[in-house]
Design a protein around this motif. Sequence first.
Motif, PDB file in Angstrom:
ATOM      1  N   GLN A  25       0.826  -1.203   0.000  1.00  0.00           N
ATOM      2  CA  GLN A  25       0.000   0.000   0.000  1.00  0.00           C
ATOM      3  C   GLN A  25       0.861   1.255   0.000  1.00  0.00           C
ATOM      4  O   GLN A  25       0.546   2.231  -0.685  1.00  0.00           O
ATOM      5  CB  GLN A  25      -0.941  -0.016   1.191  1.00  0.00           C
ATOM      6  CG  GLN A  25      -1.993  -1.087   1.093  1.00  0.00           C
ATOM      7  CD  GLN A  25      -2.703  -1.344   2.405  1.00  0.00           C
ATOM      8  OE1 GLN A  25      -2.636  -0.537   3.319  1.00  0.00           O
ATOM      9  NE2 GLN A  25      -3.369  -2.473   2.503  1.00  0.00           N
ATOM     10  N   GLN A  34       0.693   4.662  -8.384  1.00  0.00           N
ATOM     11  CA  GLN A  34      -0.589   4.611  -9.087  1.00  0.00           C
ATOM     12  C   GLN A  34      -0.380   4.661 -10.596  1.00  0.00           C
ATOM     13  O   GLN A  34      -1.082   3.985 -11.349  1.00  0.00           O
ATOM     14  CB  GLN A  34      -1.508   5.752  -8.629  1.00  0.00           C
ATOM     15  CG  GLN A  34      -2.022   5.574  -7.217  1.00  0.00           C
ATOM     16  CD  GLN A  34      -2.875   4.327  -7.082  1.00  0.00           C
ATOM     17  OE1 GLN A  34      -3.861   4.167  -7.795  1.00  0.00           O
ATOM     18  NE2 GLN A  34      -2.488   3.436  -6.199  1.00  0.00           N
ATOM     19  N   ARG A  76      -4.289  -2.317  -3.013  1.00  0.00           N
ATOM     20  CA  ARG A  76      -5.539  -1.793  -2.445  1.00  0.00           C
ATOM     21  C   ARG A  76      -5.746  -2.269  -1.017  1.00  0.00           C
ATOM     22  O   ARG A  76      -6.607  -1.761  -0.325  1.00  0.00           O
ATOM     23  CB  ARG A  76      -6.729  -2.227  -3.293  1.00  0.00           C
ATOM     24  CG  ARG A  76      -6.897  -1.407  -4.547  1.00  0.00           C
ATOM     25  CD  ARG A  76      -8.229  -1.664  -5.184  1.00  0.00           C
ATOM     26  NE  ARG A  76      -8.442  -3.067  -5.465  1.00  0.00           N
ATOM     27  CZ  ARG A  76      -8.072  -3.685  -6.587  1.00  0.00           C
ATOM     28  NH1 ARG A  76      -7.484  -3.016  -7.532  1.00  0.00           N
ATOM     29  NH2 ARG A  76      -8.304  -4.956  -6.761  1.00  0.00           N
ATOM     30  N   SER A  78      -6.808  -5.304  -0.146  1.00  0.00           N
ATOM     31  CA  SER A  78      -7.886  -6.281  -0.031  1.00  0.00           C
ATOM     32  C   SER A  78      -7.331  -7.573   0.544  1.00  0.00           C
ATOM     33  O   SER A  78      -6.297  -8.056   0.133  1.00  0.00           O
ATOM     34  CB  SER A  78      -8.502  -6.549  -1.403  1.00  0.00           C
ATOM     35  OG  SER A  78      -9.422  -7.603  -1.317  1.00  0.00           O
ATOM     36  N   ASP A  85     -12.720  -5.745  -3.699  1.00  0.00           N
ATOM     37  CA  ASP A  85     -11.748  -5.226  -4.658  1.00  0.00           C
ATOM     38  C   ASP A  85     -12.360  -4.203  -5.592  1.00  0.00           C
ATOM     39  O   ASP A  85     -11.672  -3.390  -6.166  1.00  0.00           O
ATOM     40  CB  ASP A  85     -11.178  -6.360  -5.525  1.00  0.00           C
ATOM     41  CG  ASP A  85     -10.183  -7.206  -4.765  1.00  0.00           C
ATOM     42  OD1 ASP A  85      -9.796  -6.782  -3.664  1.00  0.00           O
ATOM     43  OD2 ASP A  85      -9.813  -8.271  -5.271  1.00  0.00           O
TER      44      ASP A  85
END
Length: 88
Positions: A25, A34, A76, A78, A85
């Motif tokens: 993350q 990103q 993300r 998850s 997601d």
Amino acid sequence: MSGWDWFEGLAAADETDEADRVHWQQCFGTSAGQKVLAELERSILRTALGPQSPDRAIWMREGQRALVLQMARLARGSVDGGAADNKG
């Protein structure tokens, strides 16, 4: 022993602990991270091979897709890899 005991070890090995998820993350939560994920998704997930592609190219692309999806999932944060997601 049922013959399936080895499978339990694989399930445990698949789980990424919380500290590892934080690293993903932190890396991909940046603007640069990103951009990297967006480029991987654009070049791997949003393109298709032609109908004349050999099997080995299709297998390689599927491996690439799996890797990009795993990276995005970890970035993300998850845990379950499911419906969570798809959240914004």
